[in-house]
Motif scaffolding. Structure first.
Motif, PDB file in Angstrom:
ATOM      1  N   VAL A  30       8.137  -0.363  12.016  1.00  0.00           N
ATOM      2  CA  VAL A  30       8.795   0.452  13.039  1.00  0.00           C
ATOM      3  C   VAL A  30       9.544   1.597  12.382  1.00  0.00           C
ATOM      4  N   GLU A  31      10.209   1.306  11.295  1.00  0.00           N
ATOM      5  CA  GLU A  31      11.011   2.312  10.600  1.00  0.00           C
ATOM      6  C   GLU A  31      10.153   3.440  10.037  1.00  0.00           C
ATOM      7  N   ARG A  32       8.948   3.149   9.620  1.00  0.00           N
ATOM      8  CA  ARG A  32       8.076   4.152   8.987  1.00  0.00           C
ATOM      9  C   ARG A  32       7.399   5.083   9.979  1.00  0.00           C
ATOM     10  N   GLN A  33       7.372   4.725  11.247  1.00  0.00           N
ATOM     11  CA  GLN A  33       6.750   5.586  12.249  1.00  0.00           C
ATOM     12  C   GLN A  33       7.697   6.715  12.623  1.00  0.00           C
ATOM     13  N   SER A  34       7.128   7.886  12.870  1.00  0.00           N
ATOM     14  CA  SER A  34       7.990   8.982  13.320  1.00  0.00           C
ATOM     15  C   SER A  34       8.374   8.768  14.775  1.00  0.00           C
ATOM     16  N   LEU A  35       9.590   9.194  15.113  1.00  0.00           N
ATOM     17  CA  LEU A  35      10.136   8.918  16.440  1.00  0.00           C
ATOM     18  C   LEU A  35       9.384   9.611  17.566  1.00  0.00           C
ATOM     19  N   SER A  36       8.705  10.675  17.278  1.00  0.00           N
ATOM     20  CA  SER A  36       8.060  11.435  18.347  1.00  0.00           C
ATOM     21  C   SER A  36       6.622  11.007  18.604  1.00  0.00           C
ATOM     22  N   SER A  37       6.062  10.171  17.785  1.00  0.00           N
ATOM     23  CA  SER A  37       4.647   9.839  17.952  1.00  0.00           C
ATOM     24  C   SER A  37       4.450   8.711  18.965  1.00  0.00           C
ATOM     25  N   ALA A  38       3.233   8.677  19.512  1.00  0.00           N
ATOM     26  CA  ALA A  38       2.871   7.611  20.449  1.00  0.00           C
ATOM     27  C   ALA A  38       2.758   6.281  19.712  1.00  0.00           C
ATOM     28  N   ALA A  39       2.405   6.341  18.424  1.00  0.00           N
ATOM     29  CA  ALA A  39       2.302   5.124  17.625  1.00  0.00           C
ATOM     30  C   ALA A  39       3.662   4.446  17.497  1.00  0.00           C
ATOM     31  N   PHE A  40       4.728   5.234  17.442  1.00  0.00           N
ATOM     32  CA  PHE A  40       6.064   4.650  17.353  1.00  0.00           C
ATOM     33  C   PHE A  40       6.363   3.797  18.577  1.00  0.00           C
ATOM     34  N   GLU A  41       5.974   4.290  19.735  1.00  0.00           N
ATOM     35  CA  GLU A  41       6.223   3.540  20.973  1.00  0.00           C
ATOM     36  C   GLU A  41       5.478   2.206  20.963  1.00  0.00           C
ATOM     37  N   ARG A  42       4.214   2.220  20.515  1.00  0.00           N
ATOM     38  CA  ARG A  42       3.440   0.977  20.458  1.00  0.00           C
ATOM     39  C   ARG A  42       4.017   0.002  19.438  1.00  0.00           C
ATOM     40  N   VAL A  43       4.349   0.501  18.240  1.00  0.00           N
ATOM     41  CA  VAL A  43       4.881  -0.367  17.190  1.00  0.00           C
ATOM     42  C   VAL A  43       6.244  -0.921  17.599  1.00  0.00           C
ATOM     43  N   SER A  44       7.057  -0.072  18.206  1.00  0.00           N
ATOM     44  CA  SER A  44       8.374  -0.508  18.651  1.00  0.00           C
ATOM     45  C   SER A  44       8.268  -1.561  19.749  1.00  0.00           C
ATOM     46  N   CYS A  45       7.345  -1.370  20.660  1.00  0.00           N
ATOM     47  CA  CYS A  45       7.149  -2.330  21.744  1.00  0.00           C
ATOM     48  C   CYS A  45       6.614  -3.662  21.201  1.00  0.00           C
ATOM     49  N   ALA A  46       5.683  -3.594  20.266  1.00  0.00           N
ATOM     50  CA  ALA A  46       5.148  -4.821  19.662  1.00  0.00           C
ATOM     51  C   ALA A  46       6.255  -5.584  18.931  1.00  0.00           C
ATOM     52  N   ASN A  47       7.103  -4.874  18.208  1.00  0.00           N
ATOM     53  CA  ASN A  47       8.209  -5.501  17.506  1.00  0.00           C
ATOM     54  C   ASN A  47       9.192  -6.140  18.490  1.00  0.00           C
ATOM     55  N   ARG A  48       9.497  -5.436  19.560  1.00  0.00           N
ATOM     56  CA  ARG A  48      10.407  -5.965  20.579  1.00  0.00           C
ATOM     57  C   ARG A  48       9.839  -7.236  21.218  1.00  0.00           C
ATOM     58  N   ASN A  49       8.545  -7.205  21.525  1.00  0.00           N
ATOM     59  CA  ASN A  49       7.909  -8.379  22.128  1.00  0.00           C
ATOM     60  C   ASN A  49       7.940  -9.575  21.183  1.00  0.00           C
ATOM     61  N   CYS A  50       7.685  -9.328  19.896  1.00  0.00           N
ATOM     62  CA  CYS A  50       7.729 -10.419  18.907  1.00  0.00           C
ATOM     63  C   CYS A  50       9.137 -10.967  18.774  1.00  0.00           C
ATOM     64  N   MET A  51      10.118 -10.093  18.785  1.00  0.00           N
ATOM     65  CA  MET A  51      11.503 -10.540  18.640  1.00  0.00           C
ATOM     66  C   MET A  51      11.998 -11.284  19.884  1.00  0.00           C
ATOM     67  N   ASP A  52      11.453 -10.954  21.037  1.00  0.00           N
ATOM     68  CA  ASP A  52      11.839 -11.666  22.262  1.00  0.00           C
ATOM     69  C   ASP A  52      11.388 -13.130  22.223  1.00  0.00           C
ATOM     70  N   ALA A  53      10.228 -13.394  21.635  1.00  0.00           N
ATOM     71  CA  ALA A  53       9.702 -14.754  21.582  1.00  0.00           C
ATOM     72  C   ALA A  53      10.192 -15.528  20.363  1.00  0.00           C
ATOM     73  N   TYR A  54      10.818 -14.852  19.414  1.00  0.00           N
ATOM     74  CA  TYR A  54      11.211 -15.480  18.154  1.00  0.00           C
ATOM     75  C   TYR A  54      12.208 -16.635  18.319  1.00  0.00           C
ATOM     76  N   PRO A  55      13.277 -16.497  19.110  1.00  0.00           N
ATOM     77  CA  PRO A  55      14.192 -17.639  19.266  1.00  0.00           C
ATOM     78  C   PRO A  55      13.518 -18.866  19.893  1.00  0.00           C
ATOM     79  N   THR A  56      12.625 -18.640  20.828  1.00  0.00           N
ATOM     80  CA  THR A  56      11.903 -19.752  21.446  1.00  0.00           C
ATOM     81  C   THR A  56      11.039 -20.456  20.413  1.00  0.00           C
TER      82      THR A  56
END
Length: 151
Positions: A30-56
């Motif tokens: 997530v950190e390596r993606q530039s903030l303005s790219s569409a790839a950043f949105e996908r990587v950030s969303c994937a990371n968020r989804n993984c972190m949401d399920a992590y405590p479970t």
């Protein structure tokens, strides 16, 4: 006394540490993606989804490992981490590529949840009725953990 405790949880500790490294890898992506790219949105969303399920994931893996058997719980934990990696990489490409990883991850979490329920039920049987079913239940759980590999 301390060696007995470590023997009962070392596989769970190893899987937990591997999951921490995987989370660090996701954060670096997530950190390596530039903030303005569409790839950043996908990587950030994937990371968020993984972190949401992590405590479970951590809760059911540790509960299943402590209440029933650590080996099948750790095995399911490793499979979950592989599936989560597949989900993350698939999400970076197209979101439709992440669907198999998501569905398989839900299946692994359900297996771990069942391990928790069976472990608690077994404890209650032993506590209130004095019957020792734990070895039988552990054998069935160990054998059924291999069924996770079936598509």
């Amino acid at each position: 006394m301390e060696n007995v405790v470590v023997e009962n949880i070392y596989l769970l500790v190893v899987v937990t540490l591997i999951s921490v490294l995987q989370n660090a890898f996701f954060a670096l992506k997530v950190e390596r993606q530039s903030l303005s790219s569409a790839a950043f949105e996908r990587v950030s969303c994937a990371n968020r989804n993984c972190m949401d399920a992590y405590p479970t994931f951590l809760a059911v893996m540790w509960c299943g490992g402590l209440c029933l058997s650590q080996a099948p719980a750790a095995f399911a934990g490793i499979i979950y981490l592989v599936v989560r990696q597949k989900y993350f990489v698939g999400y970076m490409g197209q979101t439709s590529q992440s669907t198999p990883g998501y569905l398989f991850g839900k299946r692994v979490l359900f297996f771990l949840f069942l391990m928790c329920i069976i472990g608690i039920f077994n404890y209650l049987l032993v506590r209130h009725y004095g019957n020792e079913y734990k070895e039988y239940v552990e054998t069935i759980t160990s054998a059924s953990s291999a069924l996770l590999l079936l598509p």
